[in-house]
Design a protein around this motif. Sequence first.
Motif, PDB file in Angstrom:
ATOM      1  N   ARG A 149       0.842  -1.195   0.000  1.00  0.00           N
ATOM      2  CA  ARG A 149       0.000   0.000   0.000  1.00  0.00           C
ATOM      3  C   ARG A 149       0.881   1.249   0.000  1.00  0.00           C
ATOM      4  NH1 ARG A 149      -5.419  -0.616   1.790  1.00  0.00           N
ATOM      5  NH2 ARG A 149      -5.935  -2.741   2.456  1.00  0.00           N
ATOM      6  N   PRO A 150       0.366   2.378  -0.522  1.00  0.00           N
ATOM      7  CA  PRO A 150       1.109   3.635  -0.427  1.00  0.00           C
ATOM      8  C   PRO A 150       1.290   4.032   1.037  1.00  0.00           C
ATOM      9  CG  PRO A 150      -0.674   3.791  -2.033  1.00  0.00           C
ATOM     10  CD  PRO A 150      -0.876   2.504  -1.300  1.00  0.00           C
ATOM     11  N   PRO A 151       2.265   4.904   1.340  1.00  0.00           N
ATOM     12  CA  PRO A 151       2.509   5.301   2.742  1.00  0.00           C
ATOM     13  C   PRO A 151       1.325   6.077   3.318  1.00  0.00           C
ATOM     14  CG  PRO A 151       3.811   6.633   1.224  1.00  0.00           C
ATOM     15  CD  PRO A 151       3.223   5.518   0.421  1.00  0.00           C
ATOM     16  N   TYR A 152       1.140   5.942   4.612  1.00  0.00           N
ATOM     17  CA  TYR A 152       0.090   6.700   5.305  1.00  0.00           C
ATOM     18  C   TYR A 152       0.627   8.069   5.698  1.00  0.00           C
ATOM     19  CZ  TYR A 152      -2.549   2.354   5.527  1.00  0.00           C
ATOM     20  OH  TYR A 152      -3.243   1.219   5.185  1.00  0.00           O
ATOM     21  N   SER A 184       1.174  14.900  -0.554  1.00  0.00           N
ATOM     22  CA  SER A 184       0.550  13.586  -0.747  1.00  0.00           C
ATOM     23  C   SER A 184       0.291  13.275  -2.219  1.00  0.00           C
ATOM     24  CB  SER A 184      -0.759  13.506   0.041  1.00  0.00           C
ATOM     25  OG  SER A 184      -1.648  14.535  -0.354  1.00  0.00           O
ATOM     26  N   VAL A 185       0.018  14.321  -3.033  1.00  0.00           N
ATOM     27  CA  VAL A 185      -0.218  14.093  -4.462  1.00  0.00           C
ATOM     28  C   VAL A 185       1.073  13.643  -5.145  1.00  0.00           C
ATOM     29  CG1 VAL A 185      -0.925  15.183  -6.638  1.00  0.00           C
ATOM     30  CG2 VAL A 185      -2.094  15.790  -4.513  1.00  0.00           C
ATOM     31  N   GLU A 186       2.171  14.315  -4.843  1.00  0.00           N
ATOM     32  CA  GLU A 186       3.461  13.944  -5.433  1.00  0.00           C
ATOM     33  C   GLU A 186       3.883  12.543  -4.984  1.00  0.00           C
ATOM     34  OE1 GLU A 186       5.041  18.597  -5.459  1.00  0.00           O
ATOM     35  OE2 GLU A 186       5.426  17.272  -3.745  1.00  0.00           O
ATOM     36  N   THR A 187       3.684  12.244  -3.708  1.00  0.00           N
ATOM     37  CA  THR A 187       4.032  10.921  -3.189  1.00  0.00           C
ATOM     38  C   THR A 187       3.236   9.832  -3.893  1.00  0.00           C
ATOM     39  OG1 THR A 187       4.524  11.890  -1.018  1.00  0.00           O
ATOM     40  CG2 THR A 187       4.162   9.506  -1.100  1.00  0.00           C
ATOM     41  N   LEU A 190       4.755   9.155  -7.321  1.00  0.00           N
ATOM     42  CA  LEU A 190       6.055   8.490  -7.208  1.00  0.00           C
ATOM     43  C   LEU A 190       5.875   7.026  -6.796  1.00  0.00           C
ATOM     44  CD1 LEU A 190       8.140  11.312  -5.477  1.00  0.00           C
ATOM     45  CD2 LEU A 190       8.238  10.614  -7.869  1.00  0.00           C
ATOM     46  N   HIS A 191       4.965   6.795  -5.865  1.00  0.00           N
ATOM     47  CA  HIS A 191       4.677   5.415  -5.441  1.00  0.00           C
ATOM     48  C   HIS A 191       4.162   4.596  -6.619  1.00  0.00           C
ATOM     49  CE1 HIS A 191       2.100   2.159  -3.924  1.00  0.00           C
ATOM     50  NE2 HIS A 191       2.935   2.110  -2.896  1.00  0.00           N
ATOM     51  N   HIS A 192       3.256   5.190  -7.390  1.00  0.00           N
ATOM     52  CA  HIS A 192       2.683   4.484  -8.540  1.00  0.00           C
ATOM     53  C   HIS A 192       3.759   4.170  -9.578  1.00  0.00           C
ATOM     54  CE1 HIS A 192       0.584   4.262 -12.472  1.00  0.00           C
ATOM     55  NE2 HIS A 192      -0.285   3.554 -11.777  1.00  0.00           N
ATOM     56  N   THR A 237      14.457   9.446  -3.852  1.00  0.00           N
ATOM     57  CA  THR A 237      13.697  10.683  -3.643  1.00  0.00           C
ATOM     58  C   THR A 237      12.736  10.530  -2.467  1.00  0.00           C
ATOM     59  OG1 THR A 237      13.810  11.206  -6.005  1.00  0.00           O
ATOM     60  CG2 THR A 237      12.101  12.320  -4.730  1.00  0.00           C
ATOM     61  N   LEU A 238      12.103   9.369  -2.367  1.00  0.00           N
ATOM     62  CA  LEU A 238      11.193   9.109  -1.247  1.00  0.00           C
ATOM     63  C   LEU A 238      11.962   8.995   0.069  1.00  0.00           C
ATOM     64  CD1 LEU A 238       8.784   6.459  -2.841  1.00  0.00           C
ATOM     65  CD2 LEU A 238       8.232   8.833  -2.295  1.00  0.00           C
ATOM     66  N   LEU A 239      13.085   8.297   0.044  1.00  0.00           N
ATOM     67  CA  LEU A 239      13.841   8.062   1.278  1.00  0.00           C
ATOM     68  C   LEU A 239      14.403   9.350   1.876  1.00  0.00           C
ATOM     69  CD1 LEU A 239      15.709   4.756   0.345  1.00  0.00           C
ATOM     70  CD2 LEU A 239      13.971   5.048   2.123  1.00  0.00           C
ATOM     71  N   ILE A 240      14.704  10.328   1.031  1.00  0.00           N
ATOM     72  CA  ILE A 240      15.174  11.624   1.532  1.00  0.00           C
ATOM     73  C   ILE A 240      14.153  12.215   2.489  1.00  0.00           C
ATOM     74  CG2 ILE A 240      15.614  14.029   0.854  1.00  0.00           C
ATOM     75  CD1 ILE A 240      16.986  12.889  -1.668  1.00  0.00           C
ATOM     76  N   ASP A 241      12.871  11.971   2.216  1.00  0.00           N
ATOM     77  CA  ASP A 241      11.793  12.458   3.088  1.00  0.00           C
ATOM     78  C   ASP A 241      11.342  11.382   4.079  1.00  0.00           C
ATOM     79  OD1 ASP A 241      11.823  14.927   1.987  1.00  0.00           O
ATOM     80  OD2 ASP A 241       9.920  14.769   0.927  1.00  0.00           O
ATOM     81  N   ASN A 242      12.198  10.375   4.285  1.00  0.00           N
ATOM     82  CA  ASN A 242      11.912   9.302   5.238  1.00  0.00           C
ATOM     83  C   ASN A 242      10.642   8.530   4.879  1.00  0.00           C
ATOM     84  OD1 ASN A 242      14.164   9.947   7.019  1.00  0.00           O
ATOM     85  ND2 ASN A 242      12.981  11.760   7.596  1.00  0.00           N
ATOM     86  N   ILE A 243      10.403   8.369   3.579  1.00  0.00           N
ATOM     87  CA  ILE A 243       9.259   7.605   3.098  1.00  0.00           C
ATOM     88  C   ILE A 243       9.783   6.299   2.515  1.00  0.00           C
ATOM     89  CG2 ILE A 243       7.319   7.557   1.482  1.00  0.00           C
ATOM     90  CD1 ILE A 243       7.380  10.640   1.547  1.00  0.00           C
ATOM     91  N   GLN A 244       9.267   5.192   3.018  1.00  0.00           N
ATOM     92  CA  GLN A 244       9.697   3.879   2.555  1.00  0.00           C
ATOM     93  C   GLN A 244       9.163   3.608   1.153  1.00  0.00           C
ATOM     94  OE1 GLN A 244      11.770   1.374   3.860  1.00  0.00           O
ATOM     95  NE2 GLN A 244      11.413   0.535   1.831  1.00  0.00           N
ATOM     96  N   ALA A 245      10.049   3.236   0.247  1.00  0.00           N
ATOM     97  CA  ALA A 245       9.620   2.870  -1.104  1.00  0.00           C
ATOM     98  C   ALA A 245       8.858   1.552  -1.057  1.00  0.00           C
ATOM     99  CB  ALA A 245      10.825   2.735  -2.018  1.00  0.00           C
ATOM    100  N   PRO A 246       7.838   1.387  -1.924  1.00  0.00           N
ATOM    101  CA  PRO A 246       7.053   0.140  -1.906  1.00  0.00           C
ATOM    102  C   PRO A 246       7.903  -1.059  -2.295  1.00  0.00           C
ATOM    103  CG  PRO A 246       6.512   1.462  -3.838  1.00  0.00           C
ATOM    104  CD  PRO A 246       7.371   2.318  -2.958  1.00  0.00           C
TER     105      PRO A 246
END
Length: 336
Positions: A149-152, A184-187, A190-192, A237-246
Motif C-alpha cells: 500500500r502507499p505510505p500513510y 501527498s499528491v506527489e508521493t 512516485l509510489h505508482h 527521492t522518497l527516502l530523503i523524506d523518510n518515506i519507505q519505497a514500496p
Amino acid sequence: MPETPTITSSELGSLWLTYQQKTMILRMLEYFIEKADDVEAKNIMTGLYGEINPYVGKITEIFHSEGAVIPLGFSDQDVNKDVPKLYDNGFDIMFVRLIKEISMAMHSLNITMSYREDIVILFKELTSITQKYYNLCTQYLIKKGMLARPPYVSMPKSVEFVKDTNYLGGLTINPFSEKRPLNSVETAHLHHAIESNVIGMQMIIGFAQCANEKEVKQFFTEGAELAKSIIKEISETLLIDNIQAPVSSGGNPTRSTIAPFSDKLMMYCTSLFCGFSMGSSSLGTAFSLRNDLPAKISIFMKDIFEYAHRGAKIMINNGWMEEPPQMEERKQMNKK
C-alpha cells in the motif's frame, strides 16, 4: 444521414488498437490460466478471458460490416502453453492488474474519440469489465500480501494555502535550496511509478531469459536495467523524506529459458508498457509542484521514449509491426 453512419477515422483507429491489445491479452491469459496453481487466481483470469473474448468478435463484425480488412493481431502461433512456468508467486495477477490499468486509460480515451452509439457502448462495456477485474486483482494481491500500500500520512486538521514561491523549490529557483517535503499528491505519483516499474522489470527480465532473437534478448536486458535505474532514483527521492519505497514480495521470474510467447508478442507488450509509462509520467509531472520532480521525470520520459524507439526499429526490421489503417495519400493520388 444513414441510420448507422460509417465509422470515422478515430473510431477505426481506436477499434484497431483495441483489437491488437485484446488479442495479445487473450494469448497471455491462455498461458497464465494453464500454469496457474492458485484456484482463486485461475478463476479471476478465466472470468476475464470469458468476458473480453466476445469483444474481439464484435470488433471483427464491425470491420466486416464496414468492408475493412481484419487485423492480424496475435493468434495461437504467438503462445505456447506447454512450456514451463516463466513467472511465479503471483506475477500473473500482478500483470493482469497492470494491463487492466492500461486498458482503463485506453477505453476512457476511446470513448471520447467515438461518436457512433454502438461503438461508444462497446467501449463503455469494456470499461466496466476492466474496472471489475482491476478491483478483483487488487483485492486478491492485498489479501495475499503481494501488493504494498502507499505510505500513510497524518490527516490535515485545517485548510492551508501556499504562502510563497519557495513552495515550488528545487531547480528553477535555487538548486541548492532546501526542498520542502513531498506532498501527498506527489508521493502518490512516485509510489505508482515504482509499483509499475517493478512489475515491468519483472516481466522484462523473464522476457530476456527466453527471447529467441539475440537482438531482442539484448533489448529486453537493457529494458530491465532502465527500469532498475528509474526505481532506484525514485526510491531515493522518497527516502530523503523518510518515506519507505514500496516493496513487493511476489512476481519473480523462474529459471525457465523456454519462451511461452513469440518475440513479436513480447516486443509488442513491452511497447505497450512503454507507452503507458510515458503517459503516466506526463500526468505525474503535471501534478508535481516541486520543480525538481518534473525535471527528474522528464529525463525518465526521454530515456523511455528512446528505448521504445529502438524497440520499434527492431519490430519493423523483423516484420512484426502491423501498420495501422492509413489516411489517403492525396498528394500521390493527385500525381497519378
